[in-house]
Scaffold this motif. Structure first.
Motif, mmCIF file in Angstrom:
data_model
loop_
_atom_site.group_PDB
_atom_site.id
_atom_site.type_symbol
_atom_site.label_atom_id
_atom_site.label_comp_id
_atom_site.label_asym_id
_atom_site.label_seq_id
_atom_site.Cartn_x
_atom_site.Cartn_y
_atom_site.Cartn_z
ATOM 1 N N ALA A 172 0.804 -1.219 0.000
ATOM 2 C CA ALA A 172 0.000 0.000 0.000
ATOM 3 C C ALA A 172 0.834 1.265 0.000
ATOM 4 O O ALA A 172 0.391 2.307 -0.496
ATOM 5 N N HIS A 173 2.052 1.210 0.531
ATOM 6 C CA HIS A 173 2.844 2.424 0.720
ATOM 7 C C HIS A 173 4.075 2.531 -0.169
ATOM 8 O O HIS A 173 4.648 3.618 -0.292
ATOM 9 N N ALA A 174 4.503 1.467 -0.788
ATOM 10 C CA ALA A 174 5.742 1.502 -1.566
ATOM 11 C C ALA A 174 5.586 2.390 -2.806
ATOM 12 O O ALA A 174 4.548 2.368 -3.464
ATOM 13 N N PRO A 175 6.620 3.139 -3.148
ATOM 14 C CA PRO A 175 6.561 3.978 -4.349
ATOM 15 C C PRO A 175 6.831 3.203 -5.630
ATOM 16 O O PRO A 175 6.693 3.747 -6.720
ATOM 17 N N CYS A 176 7.242 1.951 -5.511
ATOM 18 C CA CYS A 176 7.561 1.124 -6.672
ATOM 19 C C CYS A 176 6.694 -0.140 -6.634
ATOM 20 O O CYS A 176 6.032 -0.419 -5.628
ATOM 21 N N PRO A 177 6.684 -0.935 -7.702
ATOM 22 C CA PRO A 177 5.927 -2.191 -7.662
ATOM 23 C C PRO A 177 6.407 -3.120 -6.550
ATOM 24 O O PRO A 177 7.592 -3.136 -6.196
ATOM 25 N N VAL A 178 5.473 -3.883 -6.004
ATOM 26 C CA VAL A 178 5.755 -4.865 -4.949
ATOM 27 C C VAL A 178 5.255 -6.222 -5.425
ATOM 28 O O VAL A 178 4.096 -6.345 -5.844
ATOM 29 N N ILE A 179 6.121 -7.229 -5.359
ATOM 30 C CA ILE A 179 5.725 -8.593 -5.715
ATOM 31 C C ILE A 179 5.713 -9.454 -4.462
ATOM 32 O O ILE A 179 6.681 -9.492 -3.703
ATOM 33 N N SER A 180 4.594 -10.145 -4.256
ATOM 34 C CA SER A 180 4.447 -11.089 -3.155
ATOM 35 C C SER A 180 4.524 -12.506 -3.718
ATOM 36 O O SER A 180 3.799 -12.844 -4.654
ATOM 37 N N VAL A 181 5.406 -13.339 -3.140
ATOM 38 C CA VAL A 181 5.705 -14.663 -3.691
ATOM 39 C C VAL A 181 5.251 -15.759 -2.724
ATOM 40 O O VAL A 181 5.706 -15.795 -1.580
ATOM 41 N N PRO A 182 4.368 -16.663 -3.151
ATOM 42 C CA PRO A 182 3.996 -17.791 -2.288
ATOM 43 C C PRO A 182 5.210 -18.682 -2.008
ATOM 44 O O PRO A 182 6.037 -18.902 -2.885
ATOM 45 N N GLU A 183 5.295 -19.203 -0.806
ATOM 46 C CA GLU A 183 6.483 -19.960 -0.420
ATOM 47 C C GLU A 183 6.653 -21.249 -1.212
ATOM 48 O O GLU A 183 7.773 -21.713 -1.421
ATOM 49 N N ASP A 184 5.557 -21.839 -1.686
ATOM 50 C CA ASP A 184 5.663 -23.110 -2.397
ATOM 51 C C ASP A 184 5.556 -22.950 -3.911
ATOM 52 O O ASP A 184 5.403 -23.933 -4.630
ATOM 53 N N TRP A 185 5.648 -21.707 -4.395
ATOM 54 C CA TRP A 185 5.481 -21.498 -5.830
ATOM 55 C C TRP A 185 6.777 -21.795 -6.573
ATOM 56 O O TRP A 185 7.866 -21.375 -6.167
ATOM 57 N N THR A 186 6.692 -22.522 -7.660
ATOM 58 C CA THR A 186 7.815 -22.749 -8.559
ATOM 59 C C THR A 186 7.307 -22.608 -9.985
ATOM 60 O O THR A 186 6.178 -23.009 -10.307
ATOM 61 N N ARG A 187 8.126 -22.045 -10.822
ATOM 62 C CA ARG A 187 7.734 -21.870 -12.216
ATOM 63 C C ARG A 187 7.810 -23.203 -12.947
ATOM 64 O O ARG A 187 8.754 -23.966 -12.779
ATOM 65 N N GLU A 188 6.784 -23.472 -13.747
ATOM 66 C CA GLU A 188 6.756 -24.690 -14.557
ATOM 67 C C GLU A 188 7.709 -24.525 -15.729
ATOM 68 O O GLU A 188 7.534 -23.643 -16.574
ATOM 69 N N GLU A 189 8.724 -25.357 -15.788
ATOM 70 C CA GLU A 189 9.725 -25.254 -16.843
ATOM 71 C C GLU A 189 9.191 -25.833 -18.154
ATOM 72 O O GLU A 189 8.262 -26.629 -18.179
#
Length: 313
Positions: free
Chosen positions: A137-154
């Motif tokens: 809500a307060h950051a002046p730049c984009p913020v990315i939130s990452v789920p702990e168990d997320w992995t990109r499908e190769e």
């Protein structure tokens, strides 16, 4: 990999990542390293010590052993970053104070803040879940939130979904989405979800005008992105209009994509997130990027209807 400690706020790092030593914090560090590699920048790892811990009288409020724990968390984060990319340039910083405020201040002029996705249930979010929401809500730049168990499908092309609200709100978000998709060589879906409140939804929309409103929404979005398509011919773009509650539609979309993009009105004078962004930061199963956007002039009646979930007209 090179490292340094005691970085000044913001420094020259393009990506700032906050870690608390948890699995979600480690996931955030790995994601930040990947983002820094894409942009050719460094990673600034921040850990914020508790601003208050219950201790018996005569002991300092933040004892030395808390500093030792904090330093060990940063050492572990550097190790995680090294495993993700041995060539990553990583700096660390130990701060104390209100966690969200310190993370935002540490970011300075950074391009991006990465935090761990907080999925703790119930009353525990009073102490943990609020941090991610407040940073976003307060950051002046984009913020990315990452789920702990997320992995990109190769082995497949990346997929990105951007939530579309209306023309006035997405003046900055859509260009940003095209830039991100081009940098990642990703397919982009522009998703507009709408639903009228209560009985109006069934009586007025589903029985009479749903197809017309879908077509009008697609036409309006296509008109807005025509220039972006021409400037980014390498980006495959799909426009999707669905009759659904926006948070639910985007939550469902998160099950099969690599990134969700949503906007935050950075110049509205109100430092809080909308209900859709808050829900996605808690419930989405893929990384969620909250992007500060300018709010262009919108007629009061159109804005009132949009807030109620009305479709584009």
């Amino acid at each position: 990999m090179s490292t340094s400690a005691g970085a000044q706020a913001g420094g020259n790092a393009g990506v700032v990542v906050a870690t608390d030593g948890s699995a979600a914090g480690s996931a955030a560090v790995r994601y930040a390293v990947a983002q820094a590699r894409r942009t050719g920048t460094g990673v600034h790892v921040v850990h914020v010590l508790p601003s208050y811990v219950p201790v018996v009288p005569m002991l300092p409020l933040i004892p030395d052993d808390l500093h030792a724990v904090g330093r060990s968390i940063l050492v572990e984060a550097v190790q995680v970053a090294s495993e993700a990319d041995p060539h990553a340039v990583v700096r660390t910083e130990l701060r104390s104070g209100p966690t969200a405020r310190e993370i935002v201040e540490a970011a300075g002029a950074a391009r991006l803040i990465v935090v761990g996705h907080e999925s703790t249930p119930g009353w525990e979010r009073v102490f943990t879940g609020a941090i991610t929401l407040e940073v976003a809500a307060h950051a002046p730049c984009p913020v990315i939130s990452v789920p702990e168990d997320w992995t990109r499908e190769e082995g497949r092309r990346e997929r990105i979904v951007v939530g579309y609200q209306d023309v006035a709100h997405e003046a900055d978000l859509l260009p940003h989405a095209f830039v991100v998709a081009a940098a990642r060589d990703a397919d982009l879906t522009i998703l507009h979800a709408w639903k009228l409140p209560g009985c109006y939804d069934d009586m007025i929309v589903r029985r009479t005008h749903e197809d017309e409103w879908h077509a009008a929404a697609r036409e309006r979005i296509e008109s807005q992105i025509a220039g972006l398509r021409a400037d980014n011919p390498e980006v495959e773009v799909d426009v999707s209009v669905v009759h659904d509650q926006p948070a639910h539609a985007l939550r469902e979309a998160s099950k099969d994509v690599d990134l969700l993009l949503v906007g935050r009105h950075a110049d509205s004078g109100v430092r809080h997130l909308g209900s859709t962004a808050r829900a996605l930061l808690r419930e989405a199963t893929c990384p969620v990027e909250v992007v500060p956007t300018r709010l262009l002039g919108t007629p009061d009646e159109e804005l009132r209807l949009e807030r109620a979930g009305a479709p584009l007209k």
